[in-house]
Design an enzyme around this catalytic site. Structure first.
Site, PDB file in Angstrom:
ATOM      1  CG  ASN A  81     -39.202 117.128 -39.083  1.00 25.01           C
ATOM      2  OD1 ASN A  81     -38.495 116.125 -39.002  1.00 25.01           O
ATOM      3  ND2 ASN A  81     -39.695 117.554 -40.233  1.00 25.01           N
ATOM      4  CG  HIS A 462     -21.617 114.530 -42.214  1.00 25.10           C
ATOM      5  ND1 HIS A 462     -22.064 115.127 -43.371  1.00 25.10           N
ATOM      6  CD2 HIS A 462     -22.738 114.069 -41.588  1.00 25.10           C
ATOM      7  CE1 HIS A 462     -23.380 115.052 -43.443  1.00 25.10           C
ATOM      8  NE2 HIS A 462     -23.815 114.409 -42.376  1.00 25.10           N
ATOM      9  CE1 TYR A 495     -34.543 110.323 -44.792  1.00 27.88           C
ATOM     10  CE2 TYR A 495     -32.247 110.928 -44.525  1.00 27.88           C
ATOM     11  CZ  TYR A 495     -33.503 110.758 -43.991  1.00 27.88           C
ATOM     12  OH  TYR A 495     -33.717 111.019 -42.668  1.00 27.88           O
ATOM     13  NE  ARG A 591     -34.759 118.433 -46.347  1.00 26.42           N
ATOM     14  CZ  ARG A 591     -33.695 117.762 -45.909  1.00 26.42           C
ATOM     15  NH1 ARG A 591     -33.086 116.913 -46.691  1.00 26.42           N
ATOM     16  NH2 ARG A 591     -33.225 117.966 -44.689  1.00 26.42           N
ATOM     17  CG  HIS A 619     -30.120 113.450 -47.535  1.00 24.03           C
ATOM     18  ND1 HIS A 619     -28.958 112.707 -47.521  1.00 24.03           N
ATOM     19  CD2 HIS A 619     -30.189 114.052 -46.323  1.00 24.03           C
ATOM     20  CE1 HIS A 619     -28.360 112.842 -46.348  1.00 24.03           C
ATOM     21  NE2 HIS A 619     -29.088 113.660 -45.604  1.00 24.03           N
TER      22      HIS A 619
END
Length: 745
Positions: A81, A462, A495, A591, A619
């Protein structure tokens, strides 16, 4: 280039700063979004909020409720990350500073001011990672997994390593002298190298040598018998005499380089595919954004790297041990099942099985939602496979943002095209770090006869949408899938996402308009079902918020629940602030990044924000509006979406907001998924007005029982996927939100 370790005093200070047992507050020294000087009252800083999120990920590596290798996995995730954050977000800020851009963030700080704050926070985070690694190394050793550092090894192990090095490592190494006769080598993004300070025995002359670690080598090498692991750079360092015969080693130091990996898209690019192939190559040579060094790295060698790498606005971080924490994932993958989570096999929806596995028959009966990873992603793949094989299916249209390396989705689309069906695939080339994979899939699809579309130059597509047109009777019926996650079979096991299937003609007509918008730039007009960004999604959310404000003014219950991955858009945040000031109660599950400041008197005291970090990555995106009654209720307006609460999702991406109108699906998303997230007490962190996150805990003295959202879904079937079993089988425990805590009936 002596190899040093942190002093006892400094390590103790770091432990005091970072250690957090489950149930305690997460220390955030150096990471709080409250910066020096008068604090910005309305917003948290976006970048520092992200660092807070990664600190929560790191805290899971200290969670004693998790198996040992799973804790190591969280440490590895925090490392990967951080790498991406540096390569994209911090690199972007550094680029703004270089170009003299002074545009301030929503919390009122310039790029240069943000960089200063970020650099200090990143240094603290890296130090914390090493403390956690030290804790885990001791526990791993007790479990028979040894992390070999620079300590001497028994003769047998040392001999084995020498043989391994000679046979598997030495042939691919290329040592290079650093002197005027040899140009300084290019160091690739995420490249690791070792600088050696040496003396040539023949003439006693000092020599500096560099070895860049080839990426083809494993990050760690496992020793036989005892399960010990040694990093590849340590293995190379130990065998320096083999690489440099005739030289005397004076010292050595390891370094690692991260480069700017973001890509700017030129609007006048004539050939988007060719442009991206070139841009991917340029990205590997981006400006250095971070240089990691082993602690006590030789100052002369450090200055050499600084000069040659041109570290303008780059961060130099010194670490007491291992560089590149993301590589620990190799150790996590070792076969020690007793040190990992018990394997979980997702359920296949009973309602589809009741129709003999016929996805179209199940969807035709009524809408269906699949909750991944608790329910199998195989349903999505089967939906496309059956479409490819069904002679009555005439057309398939599909968006692809991330599809993974071994994609069954791609295989189904290719099979459909080869069967003579009309297949259209919208492949998003701007999916960060998946550009190369998506180019590969695009070429595979085109060779099979699929019509491949790359969408807009300046907007990412997206939205996660699939539509199948099927000949039925005298006409056609369209079946649609709308998802909150990618068509990626691997991440679908990690996820938590929602897959919504419907044969509603309104959804079909709007999905058709969406694809026409992407493929032909035909802007959707008067959609009946979907809200689409960047056209009307923001307006739909605003209308729903304003409706709740009207209820509050009328003295009726007014409530908003939302579940997002990030909330950074200032205009959306201001609407939520306005709603709270009018009396609307707002509960948010965010989150990651959250720029909204909850609990501020007169501004946001009616807003609560929590973050869930656990075995699975939350997610799914959900919005729920009370519609004149307290949540949850049957007439609430419920939506799922591909979009987060970020300006890019609302204004610069093609996204969809999908209303949920089927009763059973509505109940599942609102009364199960959303409510379970709100009442979780074992994986949740509460955000406070000062920017601190505190782990939620139950009060046993008050009779509260712990509740784990992931365990609940792993042990209880969903509602809409049960079909007839919903009435015949065991009851799903009903969740309730009550004052003073949650209950499970």
């Amino acid at each position: 280039m002596a190899r040093g370790t942190a002093t006892t005093a400094s390590r103790t200070a770091i432990v005091a700063e970072t250690s957090a047992a489950p149930g305690g507050a997460l220390p955030v020294q150096g990471l709080s979004p409250l910066v020096d000087g008068p604090p910005p009252l309305r917003y948290f800083n976006r970048e520092l909020s992200w660092l807070m999120f990664n600190r929560r990920v790191l805290a899971e590596a200290q969670n004693t409720n998790y198996p040992l290798l799973e804790r190591l996995r969280f440490l590895s995730i925090s490392g990967s990350n951080l790498d991406e954050f540096m390569m994209v977000r911090v690199a972007g800020l550094a680029g703004q500073v270089r170009r003299g851009i002074d545009e301030v963030s929503i919390d009122g700080f310039s790029p240069a001011q943000q960089l200063q704050q970020i650099h200090g926070a990143v240094e603290d985070l890296v130090s914390a990672q090493h403390v956690v690694l030290g804790e885990l190394s001791g526990l791993l050793a007790e479990a028979g997994i040894h992390m070999v550092g620079d300590k001497p090894l028994p003769r047998a192990q040392s001999d084995w390593l020498a043989r391994y090095f000679a046979e598997h490592v030495m042939p691919v190494l290329t040592p290079q002298a650093i002197d005027p006769a040899h140009p300084f080598p290019f160091i690739a993004n995420q490249g690791t190298g070792i600088l050696f300070s040496m003396v040539r025995v023949a003439d006693n002359d000092p020599v500096t040598e560099m070895i860049l670690i080839p990426p083809s080598l494993p990050r760690f090498v496992r020793l036989p018998e005892d399960g010990g692991w040694i990093s590849i750079e340590e293995l190379v360092r130990r065998n320096a005499a083999t690489v440099f015969p005739g030289f005397r080693l004076q010292g050595s130091g390891t370094f690692r380089v991260l480069r700017d990996s973001d890509m700017e898209i030129e609007e006048d690019a004539e050939d988007l595919v060719r442009y991206f192939r070139t841009a991917i190559q340029r990205r590997r040579r981006g400006k250095v954004i971070m240089l990691q060094l082993q602690e006590d790295f030789d100052p002369t060698a450090e200055q050499l790297l600084r000069d040659k790498l041109r570290l303008d606005y780059a961060l130099v971080v010194k670490s007491p041990g291992l560089l590149a924490m993301n590589g620990l994932s190799q150790i996590v993958d070792m076969p020690r099942p007793e040190l990992k989570f018990e394997p979980y096999n997702p359920r296949y929806p009973e309602r589809v099985l009741e129709h003999d596995g016929d996805c179209f028959a199940a969807i035709r009966e009524k809408d269906l939602v699949i909750h991944h990873p608790f329910e199998s992603f195989d349903v999505v793949i089967d939906f496309l496979r059956q479409a490819a094989e069904d002679p009555d299916v005439v057309a398939i249209k599909q968006t692809l943002y991330r599809a993974g390396k071994q994609s069954a989705v791609i295989a189904a689309l290719i099979a459909a095209a080869e069967a003579g069906k009309s297949v259209t695939a919208v492949v998003e080339l701007k999916a960060r770090f998946d550009e190369e994979q998506n180019l590969h899939w695009a070429s595979q699809l085109e060779r099979a006869g699929v019509q491949v579309i790359y969408g807009f130059v300046d907007w990412k597509t997206h939205a996660k949408v699939s539509m199948v047109v099927r000949r039925e009777g005298d006409g056609y019926r369209t079946y649609c899938h709308f998802g909150t996650g990618n068509y990626h079979p691997v991440t679908a096991r990690i996820y938590t996402d929602l897959s919504f299937f419907t044969a509603d003609p309104k959804a079909a007509r709007d999905a058709g308009q969406l694809f026409n918008f992407i493929t032909g730039y035909v802007e959707p007009k008067n959609t009946e079902f979907l809200s689409i960004s960047p056209i009307g999604l923001r307006r739909t959310l605003y209308d729903c918020i304003e409706r709740e404000i009207a209820f509050a003014r009328a003295g009726k219950p007014a409530t908003i629940w939302a579940k997002l991955n990030a909330l950074t858009d200032s205009r959306l945040i201001e609407r939520l602030y306005a709603a709270a000031q009018e009396g609307v109660d707002i509960a948010l599950v965010v989150r990651g990044i959250c720029c909204l400041r909850p609990g501020v008197p007169g501004l946001s005291e009616r807003i609560t924000v929590k973050s869930i970090i656990g075995r699975f990555l939350e997610h799914s995106r959900i919005w729920a509006f009370g519609n004149g009654a307290a949540l949850p209720n049957r007439r609430a307006k419920v939506f799922i979406s591909s979009a987060d609460g970020m300006s890019r999702n609302l204004d610069r991406r093609v996204e969809v907001l999908v209303p949920i109108r089927n009763k059973t699906v509505h109940d599942q998303i609102l009364d199960q998924v959303m409510l379970a997230n709100l009442i979780d007490t074992e994986q949740s962190w509460t955000l406070h007005a000062d920017g601190d996150y505190q782990r939620v805990s139950c009060r046993s003295d008050a009779g509260e029982k712990p509740f784990n959202v992931h365990r609940y879904f792993m042990t209880n079937p969903s509602l809409s996927g049960r079909g007839a079993a919903l009435t015949k089988g065991r009851k799903v425990p009903k969740l309730a939100l009550r004052r003073g805590g949650a209950t499970v009936d």
